[in-house]
Design an enzyme around this catalytic site. Sequence first.
Site, PDB file in Angstrom:
ATOM      1  N   TYR A  65       0.820  -1.224   0.000  1.00 46.36           N
ATOM      2  CA  TYR A  65       0.000   0.000   0.000  1.00 46.36           C
ATOM      3  C   TYR A  65       0.849   1.268   0.000  1.00 46.36           C
ATOM      4  O   TYR A  65       0.675   2.146  -0.857  1.00 46.36           O
ATOM      5  CB  TYR A  65      -0.945  -0.023   1.197  1.00 46.36           C
ATOM      6  N   VAL A 294      16.184  -6.373  -1.704  1.00 46.84           N
ATOM      7  CA  VAL A 294      17.203  -5.416  -1.277  1.00 46.84           C
ATOM      8  C   VAL A 294      17.895  -5.945  -0.021  1.00 46.84           C
ATOM      9  O   VAL A 294      17.236  -6.326   0.954  1.00 46.84           O
ATOM     10  CB  VAL A 294      16.575  -4.037  -1.006  1.00 46.84           C
ATOM     11  N   GLU A 403     -14.459  -8.947  13.445  1.00 45.73           N
ATOM     12  CA  GLU A 403     -15.012  -9.263  12.133  1.00 45.73           C
ATOM     13  C   GLU A 403     -15.791 -10.568  12.233  1.00 45.73           C
ATOM     14  O   GLU A 403     -15.318 -11.541  12.812  1.00 45.73           O
ATOM     15  CB  GLU A 403     -13.899  -9.447  11.105  1.00 45.73           C
ATOM     16  N   HIS A 488      -1.919  -8.291  10.781  1.00 48.84           N
ATOM     17  CA  HIS A 488      -1.831  -6.833  10.734  1.00 48.84           C
ATOM     18  C   HIS A 488      -0.587  -6.317  11.458  1.00 48.84           C
ATOM     19  O   HIS A 488      -0.687  -5.570  12.427  1.00 48.84           O
ATOM     20  CB  HIS A 488      -3.066  -6.207  11.387  1.00 48.84           C
ATOM     21  N   ASN A 526      -9.050  -2.803  10.711  1.00 45.46           N
ATOM     22  CA  ASN A 526      -8.111  -3.282   9.693  1.00 45.46           C
ATOM     23  C   ASN A 526      -7.270  -2.101   9.216  1.00 45.46           C
ATOM     24  O   ASN A 526      -7.797  -1.033   8.946  1.00 45.46           O
ATOM     25  CB  ASN A 526      -8.870  -3.901   8.529  1.00 45.46           C
ATOM     26  N   PHE A 528      -5.214  -1.236   6.447  1.00 45.02           N
ATOM     27  CA  PHE A 528      -4.628  -0.802   5.179  1.00 45.02           C
ATOM     28  C   PHE A 528      -5.163   0.523   4.665  1.00 45.02           C
ATOM     29  O   PHE A 528      -4.461   1.230   3.929  1.00 45.02           O
ATOM     30  CB  PHE A 528      -4.692  -1.906   4.114  1.00 45.02           C
TER      31      PHE A 528
END
Length: 547
Positions: A65, A294, A403, A488, A526, A528
Amino acid sequence: MSDTTQQNKDSRGVSRRRFIAGTSSIFGAMTLAGHVAAAAEQVVTAAGPIASGAHVPVLVIGTGYGGSVAALRLAQAGVDVQMIEMGMAWDTPGSDGKIFANTTSPDYRSYWLRTRTKQPLSNFLGFPIDKDVPLYTGILDAEEMGGIIVYQGRGVGGGSLVNGGMAVTPKRENFGAILPSVDADEMYGTYYPRANAGLGVGTVDPTWFESADCYQYARVGRKQAQRSGFPFVFVPDVYDWDYMEQEAAGTVPKSALAGEILYGNNYGKKSLQKTYLAQAAVTGKVTISPLHKVTSVSPAAAGGYTVVIDQLNTTGGTTATKTVTADRVFFAAGSVGTSKLLVKLKATGALPSLNSEIGQGWGDNGNVMCGRANHLWDPTGALQASIPCGGIDNWTAGGAFAEVAPLPTGIETYASFYLSITKNPNRAQFSWNAATNSVDLNWQTAWKQPAIDMAKSIFDKINAKEGTIYRTDLFGVYKIWGDHLTYHPLGGAVLNKATDNYGRLQGYSGLYVIDGSLIPGNTSVNPFVTITALAERNIETIIATDL
């Protein structure tokens, strides 16, 4: 009226379809299901992987994101961007004609460099369900560290590939505890709306919800929550709700109604490949190198940063090591990836001036799971949409938001299943282990107890009211709570501590953090949408002042 309820009401003030149609104008004249997906593939393949010796204006580590927001906005500002992604492109179908494996049939595509699955539910009906799989750079990383399993998406699109798409904006009253140094007026007036539009967020049609067989489990969850006095709220999502209705009608290939969630979704979900990364492709200024990792970032003698990158094959082996120069580097490898890399770079002397906050403030968003056994007169349905659409809000009174989650097994289970987000105060830190040449996390499984207690504030009451019990067959033998995992991960390079208030790393001009590691451990929902909104806020200031 609560902020969450108001958000749900607002998102239905225009029709759900009009909301989605309005946001689609952002993507140009392309449709979400067709040309946008094709554009996402083009950004991966157009220029090929980065070459050793290259000099790039901006290098973004990760395509989740935060990284996707940064790449798009920088490209729109005229900057050429190179994105480095450890996972695969996920743009080529397998032998079954589908890109992603089904949740109930994990295969080589399912796990990141594991030879045995590590499913969130380890048992079902008393039997273990994990199985052997070939070693492969699959889509879901079940990374075990410090007494916790951290589930992370691996591939172009990061976590958006494997989550349930629940796109929740926190209640404004909770925001001060989430990001205390950030102006809430700016976030709720500008950046949360921008993130929701860019992600293509919508809400299930409440009328369709009432009659859809695939949401019987959610209606049972609502009924039982309300009978115990808890608010039930519809939760926005980035799934294409029109597509799901067509799935139910049998007019399109099934996706959510085929149980697809844990290992990717082949059709209906609007992952970053179909939204931010698709827009980035249209600019012609973003190139992605998949299967590249990386390993080092250090100041270059002539200015900018020397970045060392390993190119991987599909069994995780290094096929080439490349050295490139970047004027600016954005760390967007996710909370765990960014934190581990920065801790390593500080400890090994590549970036010794990083401050002591690096690696601090990591949390699990209070994740804990459980199941309940319902009576025979409360079946939850053999057909269950894999995309959750509702939740139980007891955050203010009990510190938990739960949820109502699916168990898409294809059989009737008479079970209600939940993923709770709780106000767990425990925070861990990453540290360098010189003996093993690796990064450790000092999380302890016992630190989940506050999350369990907060979740129990909901489910003990429901069980007492309904005369039901907890399931003990989902997470082991006679084990009620899924207290061994998080979906999360948050923190490790906290905003305004490890960085300044816009993600600039302390001690180094031109180095930035722009992912979930900026958020100190909890978002109350949540995460994001908050990660995306914060990235929108930070990159706008960085472009305006640093470039």
